[in-house]
Write an enzyme that holds these catalytic residues in place. Structure first.
Site, PDB file in Angstrom:
ATOM      1  N   ARG A   1      -2.712 -11.200  11.249  1.00  0.00           N
ATOM      2  CA  ARG A   1      -2.453 -10.971   9.824  1.00  0.00           C
ATOM      3  C   ARG A   1      -0.990 -10.654   9.576  1.00  0.00           C
ATOM      4  O   ARG A   1      -0.469 -10.892   8.489  1.00  0.00           O
ATOM      5  CB  ARG A   1      -3.303  -9.807   9.312  1.00  0.00           C
ATOM      6  CG  ARG A   1      -4.809 -10.044   9.429  1.00  0.00           C
ATOM      7  CD  ARG A   1      -5.530  -8.989   8.686  1.00  0.00           C
ATOM      8  NE  ARG A   1      -5.057  -8.959   7.300  1.00  0.00           N
ATOM      9  CZ  ARG A   1      -5.647  -8.228   6.379  1.00  0.00           C
ATOM     10  NH1 ARG A   1      -6.686  -7.493   6.699  1.00  0.00           N
ATOM     11  NH2 ARG A   1      -5.205  -8.218   5.141  1.00  0.00           N
TER      12      ARG A   1
ATOM     13  N   ASP B   1       3.983   2.134   8.969  1.00  0.00           N
ATOM     14  CA  ASP B   1       3.673   0.886   9.672  1.00  0.00           C
ATOM     15  C   ASP B   1       4.263   0.826  11.071  1.00  0.00           C
ATOM     16  O   ASP B   1       4.024  -0.139  11.798  1.00  0.00           O
ATOM     17  CB  ASP B   1       4.151  -0.317   8.856  1.00  0.00           C
ATOM     18  CG  ASP B   1       3.396  -0.460   7.540  1.00  0.00           C
ATOM     19  OD1 ASP B   1       3.845  -1.241   6.686  1.00  0.00           O
ATOM     20  OD2 ASP B   1       2.372   0.223   7.373  1.00  0.00           O
TER      21      ASP B   1
ATOM     22  N   LYS C   1       6.361 -10.125   6.131  1.00  0.00           N
ATOM     23  CA  LYS C   1       5.045 -10.260   5.476  1.00  0.00           C
ATOM     24  C   LYS C   1       5.011  -9.502   4.154  1.00  0.00           C
ATOM     25  O   LYS C   1       4.593 -10.021   3.124  1.00  0.00           O
ATOM     26  CB  LYS C   1       3.934  -9.721   6.375  1.00  0.00           C
ATOM     27  CG  LYS C   1       2.599  -9.548   5.637  1.00  0.00           C
ATOM     28  CD  LYS C   1       1.516  -8.988   6.526  1.00  0.00           C
ATOM     29  CE  LYS C   1       1.531  -7.525   6.702  1.00  0.00           C
ATOM     30  NZ  LYS C   1       0.861  -6.749   5.651  1.00  0.00           N
ATOM     31  N   ASN C   2       5.460  -8.238   4.170  1.00  0.00           N
ATOM     32  CA  ASN C   2       5.321  -7.396   2.987  1.00  0.00           C
ATOM     33  C   ASN C   2       6.329  -7.706   1.893  1.00  0.00           C
ATOM     34  O   ASN C   2       6.298  -7.100   0.828  1.00  0.00           O
ATOM     35  CB  ASN C   2       5.348  -5.924   3.386  1.00  0.00           C
ATOM     36  CG  ASN C   2       4.086  -5.560   4.151  1.00  0.00           C
ATOM     37  OD1 ASN C   2       3.115  -6.314   4.150  1.00  0.00           O
ATOM     38  ND2 ASN C   2       4.103  -4.422   4.810  1.00  0.00           N
TER      39      ASN C   2
ATOM     40  N   ARG D   1      -7.311   3.646  -0.316  1.00  0.00           N
ATOM     41  CA  ARG D   1      -6.285   2.801  -0.955  1.00  0.00           C
ATOM     42  C   ARG D   1      -6.653   2.375  -2.374  1.00  0.00           C
ATOM     43  O   ARG D   1      -6.777   1.175  -2.669  1.00  0.00           O
ATOM     44  CB  ARG D   1      -5.966   1.593  -0.086  1.00  0.00           C
ATOM     45  CG  ARG D   1      -5.497   1.988   1.310  1.00  0.00           C
ATOM     46  CD  ARG D   1      -5.152   0.810   2.167  1.00  0.00           C
ATOM     47  NE  ARG D   1      -3.884   0.190   1.796  1.00  0.00           N
ATOM     48  CZ  ARG D   1      -3.356  -0.843   2.448  1.00  0.00           C
ATOM     49  NH1 ARG D   1      -4.010  -1.381   3.464  1.00  0.00           N
ATOM     50  NH2 ARG D   1      -2.203  -1.353   2.096  1.00  0.00           N
TER      51      ARG D   1
ATOM     52  N   CYS E   1     -10.396   0.129   3.020  1.00  0.00           N
ATOM     53  CA  CYS E   1      -9.718  -0.558   4.119  1.00  0.00           C
ATOM     54  C   CYS E   1      -9.804   0.351   5.336  1.00  0.00           C
ATOM     55  O   CYS E   1     -10.005   1.560   5.183  1.00  0.00           O
ATOM     56  CB  CYS E   1      -8.287  -0.808   3.664  1.00  0.00           C
ATOM     57  SG  CYS E   1      -7.089  -0.970   4.949  1.00  0.00           S
TER      58      CYS E   1
HETATM   59  C1  EPZ Z   1       2.139  -1.323   1.334  1.00  0.00           C
HETATM   60  O1  EPZ Z   1       0.756  -1.096   1.046  1.00  0.00           O
HETATM   61  C2  EPZ Z   1       2.174  -2.197   2.590  1.00  0.00           C
HETATM   62  N1  EPZ Z   1       1.479  -3.429   2.317  1.00  0.00           N
HETATM   63  C3  EPZ Z   1       1.499  -1.449   3.731  1.00  0.00           C
HETATM   64  O2  EPZ Z   1       1.636  -2.231   4.916  1.00  0.00           O
HETATM   65  C4  EPZ Z   1       2.214  -0.137   3.967  1.00  0.00           C
HETATM   66  O3  EPZ Z   1       1.534   0.596   4.951  1.00  0.00           O
HETATM   67  C5  EPZ Z   1       2.240   0.677   2.661  1.00  0.00           C
HETATM   68  O4  EPZ Z   1       2.815  -0.083   1.598  1.00  0.00           O
HETATM   69  C6  EPZ Z   1       3.049   1.957   2.802  1.00  0.00           C
HETATM   70  O5  EPZ Z   1       4.335   1.691   3.230  1.00  0.00           O
HETATM   71  C7  EPZ Z   1       2.124  -4.402   1.602  1.00  0.00           C
HETATM   72  O6  EPZ Z   1       3.246  -4.270   1.170  1.00  0.00           O
HETATM   73  C8  EPZ Z   1       1.369  -5.672   1.371  1.00  0.00           C
HETATM   74  P1  EPZ Z   1       0.916   2.184  -1.118  1.00  0.00           P
HETATM   75  P2  EPZ Z   1       0.311  -0.459  -0.352  1.00  0.00           P
HETATM   76  O7  EPZ Z   1       0.360   1.778  -2.441  1.00  0.00           O
HETATM   77  O8  EPZ Z   1       1.262  -0.840  -1.402  1.00  0.00           O
HETATM   78  C9  EPZ Z   1      -1.951   5.791  -2.369  1.00  0.00           C
HETATM   79  C10 EPZ Z   1       0.985  -3.224   6.952  1.00  0.00           C
HETATM   80  O9  EPZ Z   1       0.640  -2.715   8.027  1.00  0.00           O
HETATM   81  N2  EPZ Z   1      -2.143   5.059  -3.643  1.00  0.00           N
HETATM   82  O10 EPZ Z   1       2.368   2.414  -1.037  1.00  0.00           O
HETATM   83  O11 EPZ Z   1      -1.125  -0.765  -0.527  1.00  0.00           O
HETATM   84  C11 EPZ Z   1      -2.520   5.045  -1.161  1.00  0.00           C
HETATM   85  O12 EPZ Z   1      -3.890   5.280  -1.003  1.00  0.00           O
HETATM   86  C12 EPZ Z   1       0.455  -2.668   5.626  1.00  0.00           C
HETATM   87  O13 EPZ Z   1       1.760  -4.188   6.844  1.00  0.00           O
HETATM   88  C13 EPZ Z   1      -2.892   5.622  -4.636  1.00  0.00           C
HETATM   89  O14 EPZ Z   1      -3.414   6.724  -4.495  1.00  0.00           O
HETATM   90  O15 EPZ Z   1       0.476   1.098  -0.040  1.00  0.00           O
HETATM   91  C14 EPZ Z   1      -1.677   5.575  -0.011  1.00  0.00           C
HETATM   92  O16 EPZ Z   1      -2.210   6.772   0.442  1.00  0.00           O
HETATM   93  C15 EPZ Z   1      -0.608  -1.647   5.803  1.00  0.00           C
HETATM   94  N3  EPZ Z   1      -3.060   4.923  -5.803  1.00  0.00           N
HETATM   95  C16 EPZ Z   1      -0.328   5.794  -0.683  1.00  0.00           C
HETATM   96  O17 EPZ Z   1      -0.553   5.845  -2.090  1.00  0.00           O
HETATM   97  C17 EPZ Z   1      -2.488   3.687  -6.009  1.00  0.00           C
HETATM   98  O18 EPZ Z   1      -2.671   3.088  -7.068  1.00  0.00           O
HETATM   99  C18 EPZ Z   1       0.697   4.705  -0.404  1.00  0.00           C
HETATM  100  O19 EPZ Z   1       0.092   3.457  -0.612  1.00  0.00           O
HETATM  101  C19 EPZ Z   1      -1.720   3.133  -4.966  1.00  0.00           C
HETATM  102  C20 EPZ Z   1      -1.561   3.838  -3.799  1.00  0.00           C
END
Ligand code: EPZ
Length: 423
Positions: A400, A308, A22-23, A125, A120
């Site tokens: 999802r 995850d 998915k990701n 996020r 979320c």
């Molecule tokens: C990706 O989400 C995955 N989703 C998530 O999988 C996964 O949990 C996550 O990476 C971490 O591995 C997809 O790839 C579609 P991040 P993403 O930006 O990219 C903070 C699942 O279960 N942050 O790496 O949205 C954020 O709040 C899903 O399949 C900022 O502060 O996660 C978090 O605490 C859930 N500012 C941390 O960084 C930003 O601009 C990591 O988030 C971006 C992120």
């Protein structure tokens, strides 16, 4: 609305296939915006989130659809006519990963209007790092009426150092930088296998991306890109979930297509808990021990232990011998499964972003409610072990990210089915 009804206590046996990731599929589908013509992606999992991304692409004027029959795992995206570079709130609110169209749109069409993804269940996020990266490439960014408006006649190569490691942030900026004029250097990047897979697809399209999979990615911008035909890599989180299903049920299962190199941290913890994990037939076999041992888990960015898989390992620790300390360092609200696991008889105490799990002799079935994607998987895993009947409601969360999980588990001997919930 559907719910899943299951009876625990059956050790799982046999072979099961992992679907596409998915990701990886979500950013890769968005990358089709970068090239004219028809792009073909195979091994695309049939998930609600993928359906949403195809709908987002269609609202812009792309032809985007999943094929049928023998090719039902294939999606085709054609960009022929005019594209309206907008992603509406109605779709983005259902799937925050829709924000992944922002980079490709502003790079390819000079402008993008994308709804800001709201909060979320698992955390706030924000997308500030996505916007920071696009600004560093010369995009003008405005936030109006809940939308991000990004504009740039021509993006220019630049230097980006992410304040936090972000998976989709790295992917969004990569997809913008491939068409920027000059060289871009991105530091403190996410190293997830899905980021590497996206770079593989972009380079197949004619881009010049180097260093994906490391924390520094360098991109030489090119004039234009070409459509491709690509098969998406297997889903390491689904594979990890199925390995835990074997372990928690006391079974012995071969998870086909699971890639050991993408699951090091998960394999380590399962072995530490007493499981026998072996590479076999292009997959991974998990043989459960007589008694599971409690292990400690700390979630970090790849190649550390994936957030995850936190909920799924917690389910396993509820029936392990000893006490396990689980620290969630990526998302601030990712213990929503705990009160539901309590309903099945688990002994878990939360202190801030740490959960202390005392292993119990057994769980007992009960009605429980899914709150987010991975929480729903952990409840199903606990239900495989719980005595009596467990009913998991709100399984739209599960759909999802898992392609017919209950059918795959039934194929391994689980007593599990999906039923319509009476209104
Ligand atoms: C990706 O989400 C995955 N989703 C998530 O999988 C996964 O949990 C996550 O990476 C971490 O591995 C997809 O790839 C579609 P991040 P993403 O930006 O990219 C903070 C699942 O279960 N942050 O790496 O949205 C954020 O709040 C899903 O399949 C900022 O502060 O996660 C978090 O605490 C859930 N500012 C941390 O960084 C930003 O601009 C990591 O988030 C971006 C992120």
């Amino acid at each position: 609305m559907d719910k899943i009804v299951m009876k625990g206590g059956t050790p799982l046996h046999g072979e099961v296939e992992v679907s596409g990731a998915k990701n990886a599929a979500l950013p890769i589908l968005a990358s089709a915006l970068l090239a004219d013509g028809t792009t073909t992606f195979r091994n695309v999992p049939d998930l609600a989130d993928v359906t949403t991304m195809l709908a987002v692409l269609r609202t812009m004027g792309c032809e985007a659809a999943r094929l049928s029959g023998k090719k039902a795992d294939t999606c085709e995206i054609s960009i022929t006519g005019t594209i309206t570079p907008e992603a509406p709130y109605d779709l983005v609110k259902t799937m925050r990963a829709s924000v992944l169209v922002l980079g490709p749109l502003v790079a390819r069409f000079g402008r993008a209007r994308v709804s800001m993804p709201g909060g979320c269940a698992i955390g706030a996020r924000p997308i500030d790092q996505h916007l920071k990266g696009l600004k560093a490439l010369g995009a003008e960014i405005h936030l109006t009426e809940g939308y991000v408006e990004a504009r740039a006649k021509q993006l220019k190569g630049g230097m980006i150092n992410f304040d936090v490691i972000t998976v989709t942030g790295t992917e969004n900026v990569m997809m913008a930088a491939v068409l920027a004029k000059g060289r871009t250097v991105m530091e403190n990047c996410a190293r997830e296998p899905e980021v590497e897979e996206l770079a593989r697809v972009l380079n197949k399209m004619g881009a010049k991306v180097e260093g994906a999979g490391s924390s520094v990615i360098t991109i030489e911008g090119v004039e234009s890109l070409n459509p491709v035909d690509h098969a998406i890599l297997p889903d390491r989180i689904e594979a990890g979930t199925l390995l835990v299903a074997a372990a928690i049920s006391g079974g012995n299962v071969l998870v086909k297509h699971a890639r050991p190199e993408h699951l090091d941290a998960v394999i380590d913890k399962l072995r530490e808990a007493g499981c026998t994990i072996t590479a076999e037939g292009g997959g991974l076999r998990c043989k459960a021990p007589k008694t599971l041992k409690s292990v400690n888990i700390t979630t970090t960015e790849h190649p550390g232990f994936p957030t995850d898989m936190q909920a799924q390992l917690m389910a396993l620790m509820t029936v392990s011998h000893g006490t396990s300390v689980i620290s969630e360092n990526i998302f601030e609200n990712r213990f929503m499964h705990v009160p539901e696991l309590h309903r099945l008889g688990a002994d878990i105490t939360i202190q801030g972003h740490t959960a202390v799990v005392k292993g119990v002799k057994g769980l007992s079935g009960a009605p429980v409610m899914a709150t987010d994607l991975r929480a729903s998987a952990s409840l199903i895993l606990a239900g495989l072990r719980a005595e009596g009947q467990t009913e998991v409601s709100r399984v739209y969360h599960l759909d999802r990210g898992y392609e017919r999980l209950e059918r795959k588990l039934r194929g391994l001997g689980a007593d599990i089915r999906r039923v319509k919930e009476r209104a």
